[in-house]
Design an enzyme around this catalytic site. Structure first.
Site, PDB file in Angstrom:
ATOM      1  N   SER A 210       0.836  -1.192   0.000  1.00  0.00           N
ATOM      2  CA  SER A 210       0.000   0.000   0.000  1.00  0.00           C
ATOM      3  C   SER A 210       0.877   1.250   0.000  1.00  0.00           C
ATOM      4  CB  SER A 210      -0.958  -0.047   1.199  1.00  0.00           C
ATOM      5  OG  SER A 210      -1.924   0.967   1.106  1.00  0.00           O
ATOM      6  N   GLU A 334      -9.060  -5.155  -4.451  1.00  0.00           N
ATOM      7  CA  GLU A 334      -8.535  -3.884  -3.966  1.00  0.00           C
ATOM      8  C   GLU A 334      -9.668  -2.874  -3.758  1.00  0.00           C
ATOM      9  OE1 GLU A 334      -5.681  -3.312  -2.951  1.00  0.00           O
ATOM     10  OE2 GLU A 334      -4.200  -4.488  -4.053  1.00  0.00           O
TER      11      GLU A 334
END
Length: 522
Positions: A210, A334
């Protein structure tokens, strides 16, 4: 984007640990040897000295000193978790001088043999996280057992307002992107000192998830960087989120000044530097919750002309990224953890949520009715087509939650991954791509790869544990050989061979075409 879980190994009390020492220049670092795992641990190693809104200074060891590095160090001040990523990262305390790293190595490293080094940069939206949350014991133990031993390092770096304050005053005082400079300083420390721990400074691989992956990608904007030779980017690249000029964040700086009580002071920046930490924390938390005013990222990376030399989007499009091998990938679903509130049930609510990412960003997309109509067509309000994918008509929350998460995930993750890979292919940079499409029944449906990479999957679940070993083997093979496919099955093709992903699924991982939702993502 992976949902973090509390580490299994970190909760174990080591009753059999014995001291182990390493000499670094004139300093002695006293860590612990765990005979059960066969691992040496050096925890809370101070790689730099940090002061509020100043760049950290690299630690030096010119005088005899002994450091007890047998316990985890403090975490950096941060925004408390307010979504499904909520974790008590401060279980070992917090402090503004938080620039520490944890080093894990096999105990039985042959004398004179230097091992590849894997450096973890945690995620958490640049506002949360700590080195201690994903200990490297499982990775080092398993890498040793398969004959590809590595040294693993996890670092802290400053977060939120302490690490990513924008505004012209922050720029004028060299205080932009302090978290990124912390990461760079940690990598410089590794280059200088990891040899004393048995690590090869010429074989450093950085890996992150991330915002940690995005941070690595920003460092790759320096085409001449020499701090690492390979990278693994999980759920993030250069274009996942905007990195903009510091003046775009002037409203954030001004609001922090007002909330802290520095308005009207002759030097607002110095006033912020000396304000009580709790006052800074409370102001930051309050601002972080006001997406209508400050977007979802009031504290973010800025273009500073140095660590981020220019717009990451522009430099990426120009092919100005470091020519080093890399792996990049995403989980299939996601975006799901970022959609809050989850009761989105209308198209207007869906678009309003997406738009909050661009508050104050001068984005014109949402004034373009043609583009909006096309988006609605390519991402219809049909639950069976939304994320988490493959879950049929179940809506989980609001009737357009899955539609919103599909759009959000493709904007910030799947598009950014494909774009970064396409640029790499055009430049002849060796690259590999993956999609992690395995759900763990022990956790929420859209959790991802981090527990697998760190060997935090229970051995009692044979299929998932074997997948964890599979993922780990690819990662450490890359650290050793700059090729994750070295001696592995299935053979992981480079992305330039047919634009394919290695899709990770327990018991049936395989190469698949990277063409899902092609029109929508484009």
């Amino acid at each position: 984007m992976l949902l973090s879980i509390i580490p299994i190994i970190a909760s174990i009390t080591l009753v059999c640990a014995t001291p182990v020492s390493v000499q670094v220049e004139k300093a002695t670092f006293k860590g612990d040897f765990d005979p059960h795992l066969g691992i040496d641990k050096f925890l809370g190693v101070k790689y730099a000295k940090a002061q509020r809104f100043r760049r950290a200074t690299l630690s030096t060891y010119t005088s005899p000193a002994t450091f007890d590095v047998s316990h985890f160090g403090v975490a950096c001040p941060q925004i408390p978790g307010t979504n499904s990523l909520a974790v008590d990262y401060g279980i070992y305390g917090t402090d503004e001088d938080c620039t520490v790293m944890d080093i894990y190595r096999p105990h039985a490293v042959p004398r004179g043999k230097l091992l590849p080094v894997m450096v973890w940069i945690h995620g958490g939206a640049l506002t949360q996280g700590a080195a201690s949350h994903f200990p490297g014991t499982g990775m080092v133990k398993e890498s040793t057992s398969i004959g590809l031993p590595v040294i693993q390092i996890s670092m802290n770096y400053r977060l939120a307002a302490w690490g990513f304050l924008g505004g012209k005053e922050a720029a004028a005082n060299g205080a932009l992107n302090l978290g990124l400079y912390d990461q760079k300083t940690a990598l410089q420390w590794i280059q200088k000192h990891i040899g004393a721990f048995g690590g090869d400074k010429n074989k450093v691989t950085v890996y992150g998830q991330s915002s940690g992956a995005m941070s690595i990608a920003y460092h790759m904007l320096d085409v001449n960087q020499k701090l690492f030779r390979g990278a693994i980017l999980a759920s993030g690249t250069t274009t996942s989120v905007p990195a903009l000029a510091p003046e775009v964040y002037q409203n954030v700086y001004d609001a922090l000044v007002a909330r802290v009580g520095c308005s009207g002071k002759p030097n607002t920046f110095e006033c912020l530097r000396t304000a009580p930490r709790d006052v800074i924390t409370n102001a930051s938390v309050a601002m972080f919750g006001q997406t209508e005013l400050y977007s979802r990222r009031p504290f973010a990376a800025s273009i500073d002309g140095d660590v981020i030399p220019a717009s990451p989007s522009v430099r990426t499009a120009q092919g100005k990224i470091a020519n080093i091998p890399f792996i990049t990938g995403n989980v299939m679903d996601e975006g799901t953890i970022f959609v809050n509130p989850k009761d989105i049930s209308t198209t207007a609510q869906c678009l309003s949520f997406i738009e909050k990412d661009y508050v104050g960003r001068n984005a014109s997309f949402f004034n373009d009715l043609t583009s909006i109509a096309k988006l609605e067509l390519l991402y219809p309000a049909v639950p069976a087509l939304g994320s988490p994918f493959g879950t049929g008509d179940e809506i989980f929350f609001g009737s357009q939650f899955k539609r919103t998460t599909a759009i959000y995930g493709d904007i910030h993750f799947q598009y950014a991954r494909r774009n970064f890979l396409d640029v790499a292919v055009s430049k002849g940079i060796k690259s590999w791509s993956y999609i992690f499409n395995q759900r763990n029944p022990a956790n929420e449906a859209w959790q991802g790869e981090n527990p697998f990479v760190f060997m935090q999957v229970s051995p009692s679940d044979t299929s998932l544990y074997n997948l964890s070993k599979e993922v780990l083997a690819y990662w450490v093979s890359f650290a050793h050989n700059l090729d994750p496919a070295y001696g592995k099955n299935p053979k992981w093709e480079r992305y330039s061979v047919g634009r394919k992903n290695l899709q990770f699924i327990a018991g049936k991982s395989s190469m698949v075409a990277d063409d899902f939702r092609k029109a929508g993502i484009e």
